[in-house]
Design an enzyme around this catalytic site. Structure first.
Site, PDB file in Angstrom:
ATOM      1  N   LYS A 129       4.226   6.881   8.524  1.00 25.38           N
ATOM      2  CA  LYS A 129       3.543   6.909   7.106  1.00 25.38           C
ATOM      3  C   LYS A 129       1.618   7.228   7.034  1.00 25.38           C
ATOM      4  O   LYS A 129       1.537   8.019   6.302  1.00 25.38           O
ATOM      5  CB  LYS A 129       3.369   5.454   6.624  1.00 25.38           C
ATOM      6  CG  LYS A 129       3.264   5.325   5.365  1.00 25.38           C
ATOM      7  CD  LYS A 129       3.622   3.743   4.882  1.00 25.38           C
ATOM      8  CE  LYS A 129       2.468   3.985   3.665  1.00 25.38           C
ATOM      9  NZ  LYS A 129       1.885   2.417   4.039  1.00 25.38           N
ATOM     10  N   ASP A 147       6.215   4.134   0.883  1.00 25.28           N
ATOM     11  CA  ASP A 147       5.289   2.486   0.772  1.00 25.28           C
ATOM     12  C   ASP A 147       6.418   1.799  -0.515  1.00 25.28           C
ATOM     13  O   ASP A 147       7.313   2.076  -0.850  1.00 25.28           O
ATOM     14  CB  ASP A 147       3.400   2.937   0.053  1.00 25.28           C
ATOM     15  CG  ASP A 147       3.331   3.252  -1.512  1.00 25.28           C
ATOM     16  OD1 ASP A 147       4.586   2.936  -1.944  1.00 25.28           O
ATOM     17  OD2 ASP A 147       3.081   1.903  -1.830  1.00 25.28           O
TER      18      ASP A 147
END
Ligand code: SF4
Length: 217
Positions: A129, A147
Site C-alpha cells: 500500500k 485503504d
C-alpha cells in the site's frame, strides 16, 4: 447496510461515469500529506501508518527541516529519531524502518527514491500500500491503493465482492482504466469522507445514486 440491492448496469459500464462524476464533485481530491520531494513523500507515507495525515504533517513540519537527506536519518542515534517522530505513534518500529530504508536507498539507489513497485517494496517497512501511494504520487501508478474507504466504497458500488485488500486491488486494476489508477483512490477516499460515510451514507446527497447498487433512495 445491505450491499447490492438496487438494479444497476454492469460495472464495466458504470466505472467511467462514476470516475467522471466523482472527479467533478471532488475536484480538490488529492493526498493530504505535505511533502516537497520524493524522499519527503516516502517518509510521510511511512509515518502515516496507524495515524492521521494531519498528525503526520504536524510532525514533518519540523522533521523535514532537520532531516533533509537519507544520510541525515543515519547520522543521529536511533533514540533521537524516535523522539523526533514520537507523536506519529509506533515510533520504535517506524524509526527502525526509516533507518533501514535510508540505508538501502544509499546502498542500492544512489540515495534516490525508486519508482518501481518491486523496488519500493524492498525497502524495510514499505508494504504494497505504501509503495502504491508513493508510486502514484510520483506520477507512475502501478496499482490501485486500497485503504478502508476504497474497500468500503468499492464494495458498496458493486466493484468487488472481496474483503482482502490484495484481492480488491486485483478486481480494481481489471476494472478501472489505467489512466485513472492514480486519482481513483483519492476520489473514493474523499467521497467516503464527505458523503458515503461508513455508518451513515448520505445517499440523498450522492451524485452516484443511480449508479450505485447500495443506494438507499
Ligand atoms: S452514498 Fe452514494 S456511493 Fe454511498 S451507498 Fe449511497 S448512493 Fe452508494
Amino acid at each position: 447496510m445491505a450491499e447490492a440491492r438496487r438494479r444497476v448496469g454492469p460495472k464495466k459500464e458504470r466505472i467511467r461515469p462514476v470516475v467522471e462524476r466523482l472527479a467533478v464533485e471532488h475536484a480538490d481530491a488529492a493526498i493530504a500529506l505535505r511533502f516537497r520531494s520524493p524522499l519527503e513523500l516516502l517518509v510521510s507515507v511511512m509515518l502515516s501508518a496507524q495515524t492521521t495525515d494531519v498528525n503526520v504533517n504536524r510532525v514533518t513540519a519540523t522533521l523535514f527541516e532537520k532531516y533533509r537527506r537519507p544520510e541525515d536519518y543515519l547520522a543521529v542515534p536511533q533514540a533521537e529519531l524516535e523522539r523526533d517522530i514520537f507523536a506519529t505513534g509506533f515510533y520504535r518500529q517506524k524509526a527502525k524502518s526509516l533507518r533501514g530504508t535510508m540505508r538501502l536507498l544509499l546502498d542500492e539507489f544512489d540515495g534516490a527514491v525508486p519508482r518501481r513497485l518491486e523496488q519500493l517494496t524492498r525497502l524495510p517497512g514499505v508494504a504494497r500500500k505504501t509503495a502504491n501511494v508513493v508510486a502514484a504520487e510520483l506520477g507512475e501508478p502501478q496499482g490501485v491503493v486500497v485503504d478502508t474507504h476504497v474497500r468500503r466504497l468499492s464494495q458498496r458500488l458493486g466493484f468487488t465482492k472481496q474483503e482482502d485488500p490484495v484481492k480488491i486491488e486485483r478486481d480494481l486494476v481489471r476494472l478501472v482504466p489505467r489512466a485513472d489508477w492514480g486519482r481513483f483512490p483519492h476520489l473514493l477516499i474523499w467521497h467516503g469522507r464527505r458523503v458515503c460515510d461508513a455508518r451513515r451514507p448520505r445517499c440523498e446527497d450522492c451524485v452516484l445514486v443511480d449508479l450505485c447498487p447500495s443506494s438507499r433512495v
